[in-house]
Design a protein around this motif. Structure first.
Motif, PDB file in Angstrom:
ATOM      1  N   ASN A   1       0.831  -1.197   0.000  1.00 26.59           N
ATOM      2  CA  ASN A   1       0.000   0.000   0.000  1.00 26.59           C
ATOM      3  C   ASN A   1       0.867   1.249   0.000  1.00 26.59           C
TER       4      ASN A   1
ATOM      5  N   LYS B   1      -4.943   3.819  -6.256  1.00 29.64           N
ATOM      6  CA  LYS B   1      -5.023   3.042  -5.006  1.00 29.64           C
ATOM      7  C   LYS B   1      -4.710   3.951  -3.815  1.00 29.64           C
TER       8      LYS B   1
ATOM      9  N   ILE C   1      -7.677   5.874  -2.650  1.00 29.06           N
ATOM     10  CA  ILE C   1      -8.618   5.034  -1.890  1.00 29.06           C
ATOM     11  C   ILE C   1      -8.129   4.890  -0.451  1.00 29.06           C
ATOM     12  N   ASN C   2      -6.845   4.606  -0.302  1.00 28.48           N
ATOM     13  CA  ASN C   2      -6.295   4.462   1.047  1.00 28.48           C
ATOM     14  C   ASN C   2      -6.326   5.788   1.808  1.00 28.48           C
TER      15      ASN C   2
ATOM     16  N   ILE D   1      -9.836   6.284   3.189  1.00 27.96           N
ATOM     17  CA  ILE D   1     -10.428   5.258   4.073  1.00 27.96           C
ATOM     18  C   ILE D   1      -9.579   4.967   5.312  1.00 27.96           C
ATOM     19  N   ASN D   2      -8.277   4.702   5.121  1.00 31.08           N
ATOM     20  CA  ASN D   2      -7.519   4.043   6.188  1.00 31.08           C
ATOM     21  C   ASN D   2      -7.406   4.846   7.486  1.00 31.08           C
TER      22      ASN D   2
ATOM     23  N   ASN E   1     -15.243   0.169   6.928  1.00 28.94           N
ATOM     24  CA  ASN E   1     -15.150   0.994   5.708  1.00 28.94           C
ATOM     25  C   ASN E   1     -16.494   1.590   5.296  1.00 28.94           C
TER      26      ASN E   1
ATOM     27  N   VAL F   1     -15.492   1.930  -3.228  1.00 25.92           N
ATOM     28  CA  VAL F   1     -14.726   0.929  -2.457  1.00 25.92           C
ATOM     29  C   VAL F   1     -15.318   0.811  -1.044  1.00 25.92           C
TER      30      VAL F   1
ATOM     31  N   ASN G   1     -15.622  -4.528   5.941  1.00 24.66           N
ATOM     32  CA  ASN G   1     -14.190  -4.753   6.241  1.00 24.66           C
ATOM     33  C   ASN G   1     -13.656  -3.748   7.245  1.00 24.66           C
TER      34      ASN G   1
ATOM     35  N   SER H   1     -10.372  -1.741   7.735  1.00 21.39           N
ATOM     36  CA  SER H   1      -9.212  -1.419   6.895  1.00 21.39           C
ATOM     37  C   SER H   1      -7.952  -1.973   7.544  1.00 21.39           C
ATOM     38  N   SER H   2      -6.904  -2.111   6.736  1.00 27.29           N
ATOM     39  CA  SER H   2      -5.647  -2.657   7.273  1.00 27.29           C
ATOM     40  C   SER H   2      -5.106  -1.744   8.378  1.00 27.29           C
TER      41      SER H   2
HETATM   42  O1  KPL Z   1      -6.580  -1.360   0.875  1.00 22.42           O
HETATM   43  C1  KPL Z   1      -7.359  -1.280   1.794  1.00 22.42           C
HETATM   44  C2  KPL Z   1      -6.805  -1.389   3.168  1.00 22.42           C
HETATM   45  O2  KPL Z   1      -7.535  -1.699   4.095  1.00 22.42           O
HETATM   46  O3  KPL Z   1      -5.599  -1.167   3.298  1.00 22.42           O
HETATM   47  C3  KPL Z   1      -8.810  -0.954   1.545  1.00 22.42           C
HETATM   48  C4  KPL Z   1      -9.037  -0.853   0.049  1.00 22.42           C
HETATM   49  C5  KPL Z   1      -9.149   0.334   2.212  1.00 22.42           C
HETATM   50  C6  KPL Z   1      -9.734  -2.047   1.985  1.00 22.42           C
HETATM   51  O4  KPL Z   1      -9.916  -2.115   3.339  1.00 22.42           O
END
Ligand code: KPL
Length: 333
Positions: A111, A194, A197-198, A201-202, A212, A256, A263, A265-266
């Protein structure tokens, strides 16, 4: 190189969820693959017990994959895939690089952004490739992983110099293993996509502890998401690599959130487990590039500081509720 690439060896650094999943898939499809762990005892246990994958259809696959500790045997690898956490590989890569053959390819599937800087310091830029994947995996336990989602992977040279034929070989092996993979001459638009997106969200999930999909249910979080993603779009544009329409980017981020609604996120998983996070390669990378390019990134800088603070002070999520977070990062600037 033979048509079925039976003589091609892939080493995967990082026995986390994605590393285990990819290693198991490649081994099950007949590729020569081994995993690299930095912990000797765990490497031996994984080597003895194998990897169990919970498949998306509910079935389980159990497969043995050779696991080594450190750079042992790396000189046999044609390609080293980096799937450990970003902060781990920055420290470990120079040591791994010393064990690599001069002609080996390094493929970073992590990531975030910024890895190419230290990778290209340790090996020639012409040997470095980046990739992004939409495969989803959750580590259930040592040696046990759930394949949480299937999606495409794209790989490409960091600066147009890594030989495309070698990348096509890797892409074919990944696709044969069930990881649909394509090669892009210009990987940067994919890496930015990508990253957006991170960025959206993250950190927000790590600070507030929400999944998420819940980011869209709280207007305060949607607002911060929009501001953080728009800052990243401004930085992308200023960097001259690509022009992205902020509304389209934002819609992709929201898509996403919907697709991975349940989920964690990581980064949320990392702060919950008290581990360091990839914040410096995500929102932190945007803030750093922004300050170099003269683009204001107060939202990304504030989110970065908060997540860093959670790690250094050992704080678990939620650090702040959505309204309090908005108060702090939007109204406070
Ligand atoms: O890549 C992701 C992560 O959690 O690091 C997403 C796309 C946000 C999915 O959870």
């Amino acid at each position: 190189m033979m048509g079925d690439h039976t003589d091609y060896t892939i080493a995967i650094a990082g026995p986390g969820a994605m590393g285990m999943l990819l290693a198991a898939r490649l081994a099950a499809s007949g590729s020569r693959v081994f995993l690299i762990d930095h912990r000797d005892v765990r490497a031996r246990r994984l080597n003895d017990r194998g990897i169990k994958v919970e498949e998306p259809d509910g079935g389980t696959t159990h497969i043995k994959v050779p696991v080594v500790c450190g750079p042992t045997g790396l000189d046999e690898a044609d390609c080293l895939v980096l799937l450990m956490k970003s902060w781990q590989s920055q420290a470990a890569f120079p040591m791994l690089a010393r064990g690599l053959r001069r002609d080996a390819l390094v493929l970073c599937l992590q990531n975030g952004m910024g890895h190419h800087l230290y990778l290209c310091r340790a090996v020639a830029p012409g040997k470095v490739a980046l990739g992004v994947t939409s495969q989803g995996a959750t580590r259930l336990d040592e040696g046990r992983v759930r394949h949480a989602g299937v999606g495409p992977t794209v790989i490409g040279p960091v600066d147009g110099r890594a030989p495309l034929a070698r990348l096509h070989t890797v892409a074919r092996l990944l696709s044969r293993a069930g990881w649909e993979c394509g090669v892009a001459r210009d990987i940067w638009p994919h890496v930015w996509k990508k990253l957006f997106i991170n960025v959206g969200i993250n950190a927000l999930t790590a600070i507030t502890g929400v999944k998420n999909g819940e980011l869209l249910a709280f207007p305060e979080l949607s607002e911060i998401q929009e501001l953080a993603v728009k800052e990243a779009c401004n930085v992308a544009e200023a960097s001259g690599i690509h022009r992205h329409a902020p509304e389209d980017v934002l819609e992709a981020v929201r898509q996403v959130c919907r697709a991975t609604a349940g989920n964690r996120s990581s980064m949320l998983q990392d702060v919950m487990a008290g581990r360091p996070t990839e914040i410096d390669y995500i929102n932190g990378a945007v803030a750093k590039m922004g300050s170099r390019l003269g683009v204001a990134t107060p939202i990304n800088a504030a989110l970065t500081e908060m997540v860093r603070g959670m790690t250094t002070r050992g704080l678990s999520p939620p650090l702040l509720a959505p309204r309090a977070l908005k108060q702090k990062v939007v109204c406070g600037i």
